[in-house]
Design a protein around this motif. Structure first.
Motif, short mmCIF file in Angstrom:
data_model
loop_
_atom_site.label_atom_id
_atom_site.label_comp_id
_atom_site.label_asym_id
_atom_site.label_seq_id
_atom_site.Cartn_x
_atom_site.Cartn_y
_atom_site.Cartn_z
N LEU A 84 0.80 -1.22 0.00
CA LEU A 84 0.00 0.00 0.00
C LEU A 84 0.84 1.27 0.00
N ALA A 85 2.15 1.12 0.01
CA ALA A 85 3.01 2.30 0.14
C ALA A 85 2.70 3.35 -0.92
N GLY A 86 2.50 2.90 -2.16
CA GLY A 86 2.21 3.87 -3.21
C GLY A 86 0.90 3.59 -3.90
N ALA A 87 -0.02 2.93 -3.19
CA ALA A 87 -1.25 2.47 -3.82
C ALA A 87 -2.48 2.88 -3.03
N ARG A 88 -2.61 4.14 -2.74
CA ARG A 88 -3.77 4.64 -2.01
C ARG A 88 -4.89 4.93 -3.01
N ASP A 89 -5.96 4.17 -2.92
CA ASP A 89 -7.09 4.33 -3.84
C ASP A 89 -8.09 5.29 -3.21
N PRO A 90 -8.42 6.40 -3.88
CA PRO A 90 -9.37 7.36 -3.28
C PRO A 90 -10.78 6.80 -3.14
N LEU A 91 -11.08 5.65 -3.77
CA LEU A 91 -12.40 5.05 -3.66
C LEU A 91 -12.49 4.07 -2.49
N LEU A 92 -11.37 3.84 -1.80
CA LEU A 92 -11.35 2.94 -0.66
C LEU A 92 -10.78 3.67 0.55
N TRP A 93 -11.04 3.14 1.73
CA TRP A 93 -10.49 3.70 2.97
C TRP A 93 -9.32 2.84 3.41
N THR A 94 -8.13 3.42 3.39
CA THR A 94 -6.96 2.73 3.92
C THR A 94 -6.79 3.17 5.37
N THR A 95 -6.77 2.20 6.28
CA THR A 95 -6.79 2.52 7.71
C THR A 95 -5.80 1.65 8.47
N ALA A 96 -5.54 2.04 9.70
CA ALA A 96 -4.83 1.15 10.61
C ALA A 96 -5.71 -0.06 10.89
N GLY A 97 -5.08 -1.21 11.10
CA GLY A 97 -5.83 -2.42 11.38
C GLY A 97 -6.11 -2.59 12.86
N VAL A 98 -6.58 -3.76 13.23
CA VAL A 98 -6.87 -4.07 14.63
C VAL A 98 -5.58 -4.35 15.38
N GLU A 99 -4.66 -5.06 14.74
CA GLU A 99 -3.41 -5.45 15.40
C GLU A 99 -2.30 -4.47 15.05
N PRO A 100 -1.37 -4.22 15.96
CA PRO A 100 -0.28 -3.27 15.69
C PRO A 100 0.48 -3.63 14.42
#
Length: 511
Positions: free
Chosen positions: A286-302
């Motif tokens: 995901l380093a260079g693949a942020r899709d504006p149609l999706l939400w990239t978020t922190a997960g549940v686990e560290p």
């Protein structure tokens, strides 16, 4: 509810509580994942929609009252075993504004189904830059974001904002009442755009201070023990004072955790009042693949990242049809719809009855039913709802397939999986198998597992999920749906200008 069974492990019981849109649920489980007992508080009318685009809840009268009721109902059934850990999840991200005494100064503003802050979304996007917001927070600003809603209150309810001293999500509001701690989990914080820096896993203070201008809650991971039940909370709930409490998180992520969606490529598809997707991703992909149609978020686990998507209506639409035809048992509607052939005899439906989140992000989108004929029946309309949602799911799964890897496993959860018709239609439209877990309690079960991990009763890699049935697509039905997919995709752009005009008329008539 099941009869309580004694805790034979000697480790005590874990209490998981989930505050959903239409109900709240709780479960008491052992450290090995065995469910001792569970309870549900149904409240189908708790969301108040005073105006088009608004969706609000009374935090004390609904969420805290549900927690108290669930604790009072379950704890006597603990069969003498102590509760040794608590974790709470809830709908989100929400905006709960409270004064210095933690009394809410207004009803909670809900997640993406509340679409009031469209002007503020545009304002903040222009202020910080669309590319910068996406790069730093992982997500383009939309109705799902909390920051624009905070700005909306400042603009439209300045006296209310002036009384606010702190802000919460649904789960963190309850955690505050249980422990006195002002904490927000990393995942929920990462949906409070544009305030969170995804790479740094911390608040981005220049933007946080600009938008929120209130003290920032301490950040913690969902399974992290952040405090203990206070004497006051103990008196209200019946929980022993001193019981450890974890940070908790948003319900969909707790549900994904309960379903064993923990590895890259795995996707949880939650059939509920709204449809929600959580996909685990490789951080390096995901380093260079942020899709504006999706939400990239922190997960549940560290250290984990997820990509998510959400539709604004799903189960709420089937309820709308049931209300519309009045007096027909829901099971009968499903049975009738199962007799209608794939494609609903030329009926096609856009399920944007409350605006839409993914993939169009249009709060002024509205439902469209195309191809209606006098020979169409309530069964056709009911099936067309299932199919319209299915086509929307197909579009979202195609987004999740690229560019950061493909969907390797689809796990279906939620109340909509209890019958077979809806899940079968979705598999037929998407051409994908779905696994339905054997244990169908949901987010509260994930909360109990988070509490078990946070209190050290089980290792962090522990997974309680047990696979159940598999839904396999029908090749014959898939052929019909493949022929309609392009028509479905064309229906929104073809009708957008018309429905925007109609949405404006609806809003102007709201007073």
């Amino acid at each position: 509810m099941s009869d309580a069974e004694p805790d034979t492990t000697g480790a005590g019981l874990l209490l998981g509580i989930d505050l959903g849109t239409g109900s709240s649920k709780a479960v008491l489980a052992r450290a090995d994942g065995t469910v001792v007992t569970s309870a549900v508080v149904p409240r189908p009318n708790s969301v108040v929609m005073a105006r088009p685009g608004w969706a609000e809840v009374d935090p004390v009268g609904v969420w805290w009252a549900d927690v108290v009721r669930l604790c009072r109902e379950l704890l006597p059934q603990a069969a003498g075993s102590p509760v040794v850990g608590v974790c709470v999840s809830g709908v989100g991200p929400c905006l709960v504004l409270c004064d210095e005494t933690d009394t809410p100064v207004r009803p909670a503003i809900l997640y993406g189904i509340d679409t009031r802050a469209t002007a503020e979304i545009d304002e903040l996007t222009d202020r910080f830059g669309a590319d910068a917001v996406l790069a730093r927070g992982g997500t383009a600003l939309s109705t799902q974001a909390v920051g624009p809603k905070a700005l909306w209150v400042q603009r439209h309810e300045p006296e209310v904002w002036g009384r606010a001293a702190r802000w919460y999500n649904s789960s963190s509001f309850v955690v505050r009442r249980l422990t006195g701690e002002y904490v927000l989990d990393h995942h929920t914080a990462s949906q409070c755009d544009p305030a969170y820096d995804l790479a740094a896993q911390d608040w981005y203070r220049p933007w946080y201070d600009d938008v929120f201008a209130l003290p920032a809650p301490r950040l913690a991971w969902p399974a992290e023990v952040i405090g203990a039940v206070t004497p006051v909370a103990a008196e209200q709930t019946g929980l022993p004072a001193g019981t450890p409490v974890c940070a908790g998180t948003v319900d969909a992520w707790a549900e994904a955790f309960s379903a064993g969606v923990r590895q890259p490529g795995e996707v949880m598809l939650m059939y509920g009042s709204t449809m929600f997707f959580v996909a685990v991703a490789e951080p390096q992909q995901l380093a260079g693949a942020r899709d504006p149609l999706l939400w990239t978020t922190a997960g549940v686990e560290p250290g984990t990242l997820t990509r998510a998507a959400g539709m604004s209506t799903s189960g709420s639409l089937t309820g709308w049809v049931a209300d519309l035809v009045g007096g027909v048992p829901f099971e009968q509607l499903v049975a009738e719809a199962s007799q209608v052939p794939p494609g609903s005899d030329g009926l096609l439906l856009l399920p944007y009855f409350a605006g839409e989140r993914t993939p169009v992000f249009d709060p002024q989108a509205r439902g469209v039913v195309a191809g209606l004929h006098l020979r169409h029946t309530r069964a056709h309309l009911f099936r067309a709802v299932y199919e319209g949602i299915g086509f929307g799911i197909r579009q979202i799964l195609e987004l999740l397939d690229a560019p950061a890897g493909t969907v390797s496993r689809l796990v279906a959860v939620g109340g909509g999986t209890k019958g077979s018709l809806w899940t079968q239609i979705v598999s037929d439209i998407t051409g994908r198998e779905q696994t339905v877990p054997e244990q169908a309690i949901g987010a509260s079960y994930g909360d109990a597992l988070l509490a078990a991990i946070g209190t050290g009763l089980v290792p962090a890699a522990t997974d309680w999920a047990v696979p159940g049935r598999t839904v396999t697509p029908s090749a014959a039905s898939r052929e019909v749906y493949d022929g309609l997919a392009d028509r479905y995709a064309a229906l929104y752009p073809a009708t957008r200008d018309i429905v925007h005009h109609l949405a404006g008329l609806q809003e102007s008539g709201a007073g």
